[in-house]
Scaffold this active site. Structure first.
Site, short mmCIF file in Angstrom:
data_model
loop_
_atom_site.label_atom_id
_atom_site.label_comp_id
_atom_site.label_asym_id
_atom_site.label_seq_id
_atom_site.Cartn_x
_atom_site.Cartn_y
_atom_site.Cartn_z
N SER A 702 173.73 18.92 95.71
CA SER A 702 173.04 20.03 95.05
C SER A 702 173.90 21.27 95.16
O SER A 702 174.73 21.41 96.06
CB SER A 702 171.68 20.27 95.71
N GLY A 703 173.72 22.17 94.20
CA GLY A 703 174.49 23.41 94.17
C GLY A 703 173.62 24.57 93.76
O GLY A 703 172.39 24.46 93.71
N ASP A 829 185.70 28.91 91.07
CA ASP A 829 184.87 28.41 92.18
C ASP A 829 185.52 27.18 92.81
O ASP A 829 184.87 26.16 93.01
CB ASP A 829 183.47 28.07 91.67
#
Length: 1023
Positions: A702-703, A829
């Protein structure tokens, strides 16, 4: 009768010394190969003093010299050689003698010269050799001698030449060699000596030839050695030496002619005093940490022949860095000038035209040189090697390159050249390798390249070339290494002349617009090992003619229009290791034999009519075809239900739109146009089913903008990763659009491959957006670097070479995004959780939700303006300038990469609790001295050794378990230092001080290549 007997008796020689005679016959009996029939003269028809290679004393008729140099003899040296007690010289150089040096050589008290070089002699140097007190020359170079140099040899006080290079001698270099006051030649290169260079070697006043290269020597060079003014040849290349070269080295070594210090860890500037060594011809400082610039006063050395400065830190990335080229015009004997992989910037000066016309090698790859190639380069008509790759050179290629008609290799790749490829390159008829990939060349491939009848390799990949493939080029029968025209815009059919490539190993025409059928003439390319035709519009059946190419190891025919069944001959290609036939129109049963028996070696996605195969492919079971008569009988039973189903589906489509009937034109462009080359279309219902209702058991990560689930698509059984956006999170929708826009046009082996996208509504009527990616079975780099301490994760340990490979993979992905996309892309990122690992532990960069597209504002892409600015990224990896309102740039990604690199090798997150009170991961690594670098690395990378290392010397595996650094300090420390240096340069606070992506890729590849070379050599020594 009587007369002939009398004549015969008078020709039989009377032997003066039967001992020498018998010793020589014993030597003859030990010879196993004698192609030149040298030993045929060693017979009783002649006195042994007249035998070839034998010299006797004029009065006593005793053997004094045995000289069999370069006679192609093979055999062993018998102990009886010790009976030739009057010998003063033995020369067996350049033969194939094997076995050990007999101890009986010590009985040769008059021996002055012993030359056993260039043979296959093994064992240790006999201790009895110390009795040969008259010995002046001992040369056993290029053999297989082992063990230490015996202490007993210290008594050889008259020794003037000691050459034991290229053996397997071990331990430290004996300090007592410094007692040989008459020694003028010392060569111990290419052994396994370790430790420091003995200071006592500085006591050899007459030393001229000093060679310690290719050992494992460490520490600094004792200053006393630099004071031996008689030295004319100095070589310590490929050791582990460090420190700086003394400023007065050219003054203390005035007779210096050749100076080799390459492949060490020397730092500091190039001493200005080299100009005082007026006889200097060769100066080699390649692969060190030399800084500053090239002294202009080297131009005073008019006898200079070769300058090797590659792989250092010379230059400042600014204008004027190459001014020294103007002064080197005075070196009229210069033949070799190598300064690639440094930090030289600025324009390539016009003064390059004034360099010596004798110049045959000019390399300047991997720098930051920009601008055009000066027209004056045509004056260097003796060039054999010109290497310009990995810079920022641009503009059109000057036609004067065609004047360099002695060129053997030309490297223009990885630059920004544009315009057409000049037809004058066809004049370079001696060319064997031509690299032009990853530029912006346009127009058609010149027909004149077909004149290059000696060409072994041609790479035109990743340009903007158009038109058809010239038959003159595709038919170059000399091509044997590789022909790569991939990633262009070439059209038309593949010419029949491809069959002329009978010696070719690799053919890559992928990602063009080629069409038609593969010509049957390809069957003539019997040497072909790798065939890449993916991403074109080839059609028809996979040709049966490929059956003859028994050496094929890799075949990629994916993303074409091939049809029909999978040919059975693919089963018989026993050398085949990888087969990709995905996204075609193939049908029928998938074989289960040969390469098809291992699902991991084949890729068949996107062929919806395939069935059968091994279970891991998850294809439907093949059903038997219904006979024609039966089909007619059941026609009505089939037509009526299908008609009803069509009506039912149309009603559903009217009231309940599917995933790809989207509600606005913007989303439609994202889901259809953006992925128009993706054949797979996936509905929300399919995604729901494939993940068991987005079950928590299927959750793999998950992010900030959503969750990732593992799913199995029912349409083709593909295992995929499904990223479901949390649209309640602010910015999630924008992230979806950004990621779609990024992924629509990028394609690289180290970027996460997208399969499809879905924008629809879920079963509750809410917006639903997801991206479907290729599943990475080894998870993220985050999971491997910072695995949990439970039983499930205890096996997740990355070895040193795995980390090095991953670092290179990520650097290559960044270089592609920054330099080779139509619009440069900044990832924004980069962190371990966004780096995924496939089954082969190859890294793939993913998560493009924060990317920025850059528009060039200048010739320097790192200074490009961004579409938007702001604080982008994850804490710990965000470059400082972003926090101060700076613009997004590729150098921001470089910063993140630098932090990632440090994290990978010390095993600490940049937000680890130890980094506080002003201490950052960058400062922590920078504070560690070179000698203590092993104190900060992650020890887990050294505990897991391959099975192939199980039999290392002195129980190496056990030593590693007790103290891993005992082993790695000698094999990996140097590479680790280089990795940390790259990480520190990348994570500099000031963006202007960071190095660009192409330099990072070159440096990281060089580090890995060096490590693998050391590993290979280490295995070779272990046998």
């Amino acid at each position: 009768m009587c007369m002939s007997s009398c004549l015969k008796s008078t020709t039989v020689p009377v032997f003066a010394n039967e001992t020498d005679h018998l010793a020589l016959l014993d030597f003859k009996n030990r010879i196993t190969q004698d192609p030149l029939q040298i030993m045929s003269s060693w017979n009783n028809s002649y006195h042994f003093c007249n035998w070839l290679g034998v010299t006797c004393g004029p009065s006593n008729k005793r053997v004094m010299v045995l000289n069999l140099k370069t006679k192609k003899l093979s055999g062993s040296i018998p102990p009886s050689i010790g009976n030739l007690t009057y010998l003063t010289g033995i020369n067996l150089e350049n033969n194939s003698f094997y076995g050990e040096i007999p101890q009986e050589v010590g009985r040769l008290l008059h021996l002055q010269h012993l030359n056993l070089s260039w043979n296959s002699i093994s064992g240790q140097i006999p201790t009895n050799l110390s009795y040969c007190s008259q010995l002046r020359v001992l040369d056993a170079t290029y053999n297989n001698l082992i063990g230490p140099i015996p202490r007993h040899l210290s008594s050889l006080s008259k020794l003037v030449k000691l050459e034991l290079a290229v053996n397997n001698l071990t331990r430290n270099i004996p300090a007592w060699i410094g007692n040989f006051s008459s020694l003028h030649s010392l060569s111990l290169a290419r052994n396994n000596f370790q430790g420091s260079i003995p200071i006592e070697l500085g006591r050899l006043p007459g030393l001229g030839f000093f060679q310690l290269s290719l050992n494992y020597l460490s520490g600094t060079i004792p200053p006393q050695i630099y004071n031996i003014s008689s030295i004319y040849f100095f070589s310590v290349t490929l050791n582990r030496l460090h420190g700086s070269l003394p400023p007065d080295v050219g003054l203390t070594l005035p007779n210096l002619q050749q100076f080799y210090c390459a492949a060490n860890s020397f730092t500091g500037p190039i001493p200005l005093s080299f100009s005082n060594a007026s006889q200097l011809q060769i100066l080699s400082l390649t692969r060190n940490g030399i800084t500053g610039t090239v002294p202009q006063n080297l131009a005073s050395l008019q006898g200079m022949v070769s300058l090797y400065f590659e792989e250092n830190r010379l230059g400042y990335g600014k204008d004027g860095d190459l001014n020294f080229l103007s002064f080197l015009a005075n070196c009229t004997s210069l033949k070799v000038l190598c300064f690639g992989f440094n930090y030289f910037g600025g324009l390539l000066p016009n003064s390059i035209a004034n360099l010596s016309t004798q110049l045959n090698t000019l390399t300047m790859a991997g720098n930051m040189i920009r601008g055009d190639i000066p027209f004056g380069i045509g004056n260097l008509f003796n060039l054999n090697l010109l290497v310009l790759n990995g810079n920022y050179l641009g503009g059109t290629l000057p036609h004067v390159l065609g004047k360099l008609q002695k060129l053997n290799e030309l490297y223009l790749n990885n630059n920004k050249f544009s315009g057409p490829i000049p037809s004058s390159l066809g004049n370079l008829t001696t060319l064997t390798k031509l690299y032009m990939e990853e530029n912006r060349f346009e127009g058609k491939i010149p027909l004149s390249l077909g004149n290059l009848q000696n060409l072994l390799l041609l790479n035109l990949c990743c340009n903007n070339l158009i038109g058809t493939i010239p038959k003159q080029v595709i038919g170059l029968s000399s091509l044997s290494i590789s022909l790569d025209m991939s990633h262009n815009f070439l059209i038309g059919a593949l010419p029949f002349e491809v069959g002329n490539l009978i010696h070719l190993t690799e053919l890559d025409l992928s990602n063009n617009r080629l069409l038609g059928k593969i010509p049957t003439t390809l069957e003539s390319c019997l040497s072909l090992e790798r065939l890449y035709l993916e991403g074109n519009s080839f059609q028809g059946a996979i040709p049966q003619s490929l059956e003859k190419l028994r050496g094929l190891e890799e075949i990629d025919l994916s993303r074409n229009n091939f049809s029909g069944n999978i040919p059975k001959f693919l089963i018989k290609l026993v050398a085949l290791k990888h087969l990709n036939i995905s996204y075609n129109n193939l049908e029928g049963k998938v074989p289960s034999e040969g390469i098809f028996a291992n699902g991991s070696e084949i890729s068949i996605f996107g062929n919806n009519k395939l069935c059968g195969g091994v279970q891991e492919l998850l294809l439907p079971t093949c059903t038997r075809k219904t006979p024609a008569s039966s089909r007619k009988l059941h026609a009505l039973k089939i037509v009526i239900p299908i008609t009803g189903m069509v009506i039912f589906v149309l009603v559903l489509l009217y009231f309940f739109p599917t995933c790809f009937i989207v509600r606005n034109s913007r989303e439609r462009s994202l889901t259809t146009s953006s992925f128009e080359d993706r054949k797979l279309r996936v509905s929300y219902a399919e995604l729901l089913k494939s993940t068991n209702g987005f079950s928590e058991n299927n959750l793999i990560g998950s992010g900030s903008f959503g969750s990732v689930y593992k799913g199995v698509l029912s349409e083709n059984g593909a295992i995929v990763a499904i990223k479901v956006l949390n649209l309640q999170q602010k910015g999630a929708s924008k992230s979806f659009i950004t990621e779609c826009n990024a992924l629509r046009s990028i394609r690289h082996r180290n970027l996460l491959k997208i399969i499809s996208a879905c924008s629809s509504i879920d079963h509750e009527g809410k917006d639903f957006k997801s991206l479907i990616f290729e599943f990475m079975c080894n998870g993220s780099l985050e999971q491997w670097l910072h695995s949990k301490n439970d039983e499930q994760h205890q096996s997740k340990r990355l070895r040193f070479i795995q980390r090095l490979n991953i670092a290179v993979n990520v650097a290559c992905a960044l270089e592609y995004l920054h330099r080779h996309c139509q619009t440069p892309i900044v990832h924004c990122d980069l962190k371990p959780s966004n780096i995924l690992l496939d089954e082969d532990m190859v890294a793939h960069v993913g998560d493009f939700g924060l990317v920025n597209f850059l528009f060039e504002a200048s010739n320097n892409p790192s200074k490009s303006q961004s579409l938007s600015v702001g604080l982008k990224g994850s804490i710990g990896y965000i470059p400082p300038e972003y926090g101060m309102g700076g613009q997004v740039s590729t150098l921001g990604d470089i910063y993140s990469y630098g932090i990632l690199l440090l994290e990978m090798f010390i095993g600490k997150r940049p937000i680890d609790e130890m980094f506080k009170d002003g201490l950052s991961i960058h400062k922590f690594v920078a504070m560690a001295s070179l000698e203590h670098v092993m104190d900060i690395v992650d020890p887990s990378m050294f505990f897991e050794e391959d099975e192939e290392n199980a039999n290392d010397d002195i129980g190496e595996r056990q030593i590693i378990k007790e103290d891993p650094y005992v082993h790695v300090s000698s094999r990996i420390k140097e590479c680790l230092i280089s990795v940390f240096q790259i990480g520190l340069l990348c994570s500099k606070t000031s963006p202007d001080e960071r190095i660009p992506t192409n330099v990072v890729v070159n440096e990281m590849n060089a580090i890995r290549d060096k490590f693998l070379k050391l590993e290979k050599e280490n295995r070779r020594r272990r046998g």
